[in-house]
Write a protein that holds these residues in place. Structure first.
Motif, mmCIF file in Angstrom:
data_model
loop_
_atom_site.group_PDB
_atom_site.id
_atom_site.type_symbol
_atom_site.label_atom_id
_atom_site.label_comp_id
_atom_site.label_asym_id
_atom_site.label_seq_id
_atom_site.Cartn_x
_atom_site.Cartn_y
_atom_site.Cartn_z
ATOM 1 N N SER A 134 -4.013 3.506 6.786
ATOM 2 C CA SER A 134 -3.545 2.416 5.926
ATOM 3 C C SER A 134 -2.900 1.312 6.744
ATOM 4 C CB SER A 134 -2.551 2.953 4.889
ATOM 5 O OG SER A 134 -3.197 3.798 3.956
ATOM 6 N N ARG A 174 0.866 -1.189 0.000
ATOM 7 C CA ARG A 174 0.000 0.000 0.000
ATOM 8 C C ARG A 174 0.896 1.231 0.000
ATOM 9 N NH1 ARG A 174 -5.266 -0.944 2.592
ATOM 10 N NH2 ARG A 174 -5.528 -3.171 2.969
ATOM 11 N N GLU A 196 -14.098 4.211 9.917
ATOM 12 C CA GLU A 196 -13.744 5.164 8.847
ATOM 13 C C GLU A 196 -12.639 4.645 7.943
ATOM 14 O OE1 GLU A 196 -11.764 6.822 12.674
ATOM 15 O OE2 GLU A 196 -13.590 5.739 12.104
ATOM 16 N N ASP A 197 -12.004 3.521 8.303
ATOM 17 C CA ASP A 197 -10.914 2.971 7.499
ATOM 18 C C ASP A 197 -11.381 1.920 6.496
ATOM 19 O OD1 ASP A 197 -9.220 4.505 9.065
ATOM 20 O OD2 ASP A 197 -8.803 2.856 10.454
ATOM 21 N N VAL A 198 -12.658 1.598 6.504
ATOM 22 C CA VAL A 198 -13.158 0.494 5.675
ATOM 23 C C VAL A 198 -12.813 0.693 4.210
ATOM 24 C CG1 VAL A 198 -15.219 -0.709 4.866
ATOM 25 C CG2 VAL A 198 -15.005 -0.083 7.273
ATOM 26 N N HIS A 199 -12.890 1.925 3.746
ATOM 27 C CA HIS A 199 -12.666 2.195 2.320
ATOM 28 C C HIS A 199 -11.305 2.831 2.049
ATOM 29 C CE1 HIS A 199 -16.791 1.088 1.565
ATOM 30 N NE2 HIS A 199 -17.211 1.975 2.439
ATOM 31 N N VAL A 200 -10.354 2.627 2.965
ATOM 32 C CA VAL A 200 -9.013 3.169 2.728
ATOM 33 C C VAL A 200 -8.397 2.450 1.532
ATOM 34 C CG1 VAL A 200 -6.662 3.344 3.631
ATOM 35 C CG2 VAL A 200 -8.601 3.817 5.116
ATOM 36 N N PRO A 201 -8.024 3.177 0.476
ATOM 37 C CA PRO A 201 -7.478 2.522 -0.717
ATOM 38 C C PRO A 201 -6.034 2.102 -0.503
ATOM 39 C CG PRO A 201 -7.443 4.889 -1.005
ATOM 40 C CD PRO A 201 -8.112 4.637 0.322
ATOM 41 N N HIS A 202 -5.532 1.243 -1.391
ATOM 42 C CA HIS A 202 -4.126 0.868 -1.344
ATOM 43 C C HIS A 202 -3.251 2.047 -1.724
ATOM 44 C CE1 HIS A 202 -4.377 -3.433 -0.589
ATOM 45 N NE2 HIS A 202 -5.425 -3.460 -1.372
ATOM 46 N N ALA A 248 -5.664 -0.698 8.425
ATOM 47 C CA ALA A 248 -6.302 -1.573 7.442
ATOM 48 C C ALA A 248 -5.405 -2.758 7.109
ATOM 49 C CB ALA A 248 -6.644 -0.781 6.179
#
Length: 313
Positions: free
Chosen positions: A266, A223, A277-283, A269
């Motif tokens: 990140s 990531r 709030e971290d569920v959709h943290v992108p790579h 995650a």
């Protein structure tokens, strides 16, 4: 016939004038580039004299166990990189990124965190090879955070020389089962002691390197978090508060707190203990479409990165 020959001569004369004009223009551009390079190099040498010798004033990274009172399954956290990973310039040792991230993981996972920090002040990307051996001497951590690249920019290292150690470090760690989070090169154009021309070059080159780092990290299965995008504007707005009063080059405790805050989602995650709030943290935390011309240079450099680090080494 005479009229046609006269027209031919006139055409050749006009063409020669155009070519002569192009030659003069190219010569002027070349002279400008050489002058620009000379001035930038001179500014770089002057700037280098303004900063202390970091190897003489080296700081040792802090490792240890955090959250001893927690009952969950411990998380092994590794930190690699340069003075930013060490936390050089912080007023309080507890304000360094490694410790702040470890404490954040303790709260998120409600479990102990074993921090091993092998970063070195003044390290370039090539130092990752030795740091990897040190980090994995006993066992491979669950999550590894890497902050590297600023010294490669400061010392004008080639892109490929800065990218291959990172690429192979990420690939090696992923093969061994570790999750990897790379905080890419910060925007060195925010450093105020740099003179304007040098500041522009530092901004440009650090962004090219950061883009290349994001590419090789994603290819290796890690990531990436763009410090330039997330922290650059903050450091530009408040250089007095964000930079250390020791050298005005490294972050202050407040600057490191901001850095840890943008890296931590990140890491949570990657460690499997995300907050809601971290569920959709992108790579890849990197603003889409920014600095498009730089991506081309970085992509070309990343294509030339060969495998030079083997598990045996």
């Amino acid at each position: 016939m005479r009229q046609e020959e006269q027209q031919r001569r006139t055409s050749w004369g006009a063409l020669l004038q155009v070519l002569r004009g192009i030659g003069i223009a190219l010569g002027a551009v070349a002279g400008f580039i050489v002058t620009l390079g000379t001035v930038t190099t001179a500014q770089g040498l002057i700037a280098r004299e303004q900063f202390p010798d970091l190897k003489r004033e080296s700081a040792l990274p802090r490792s240890g166990r955090f959250g001893e009172d927690r009952k969950g399954t411990p998380i092994a956290l590794g930190v690699m990189g340069d003075s930013l990973a060490v936390g050089y310039g912080a007023d309080d040792p507890s304000s360094t990124p490694g410790i702040l991230i470890a404490e954040g993981l303790v709260e998120a996972g409600d479990c102990p965190v074993e921090l091993t920090n092998v970063a070195e002040v003044g390290a370039e990307s090539t130092a990752l090879v030795a740091q990897l051996t040190h980090l994995c001497a006993r066992s491979v951590p669950d999550v590894v955070v890497i902050l590297i690249g600023a010294n490669d920019v400061m010392r004008l290292k080639r892109l490929t020389d800065a990218l291959w150690p990172l690429s192979e470090t990420v690939r090696h760690l992923r093969r061994e089962g570790a999750e990897v989070v790379v905080a890419t090169c910060p925007d060195l154009g925010t450093v105020r002691p740099f003179m304007p021309l040098l500041r522009f070059f530092a901004h440009w080159y650090s962004r090219v390197l950061a883009t290349g780092q994001a590419i090789v990290t994603l290819r290796g299965g890690g990531r990436s978090v763009s410090l330039a995008d997330t922290l650059g504007p903050i450091f530009r707005r408040d250089p007095t508060g964000m930079f250390s009063t020791r050298d005005h080059l490294h972050p202050s405790s407040l600057g490191y707190a901001h850095a840890a805050r943008v890296i931590l989602p990140s890491v949570r995650a990657a460690a499997g203990v995300p907050l809601p709030e971290d569920v959709h943290v992108p790579h890849r935390v990197y603003r889409k479409g920014s600095h498009r011309p730089l991506a081309w240079w970085a992509f070309r450099a990343s294509r030339q990165v060969g495998e030079r680090l083997t598990p045996a080494s």
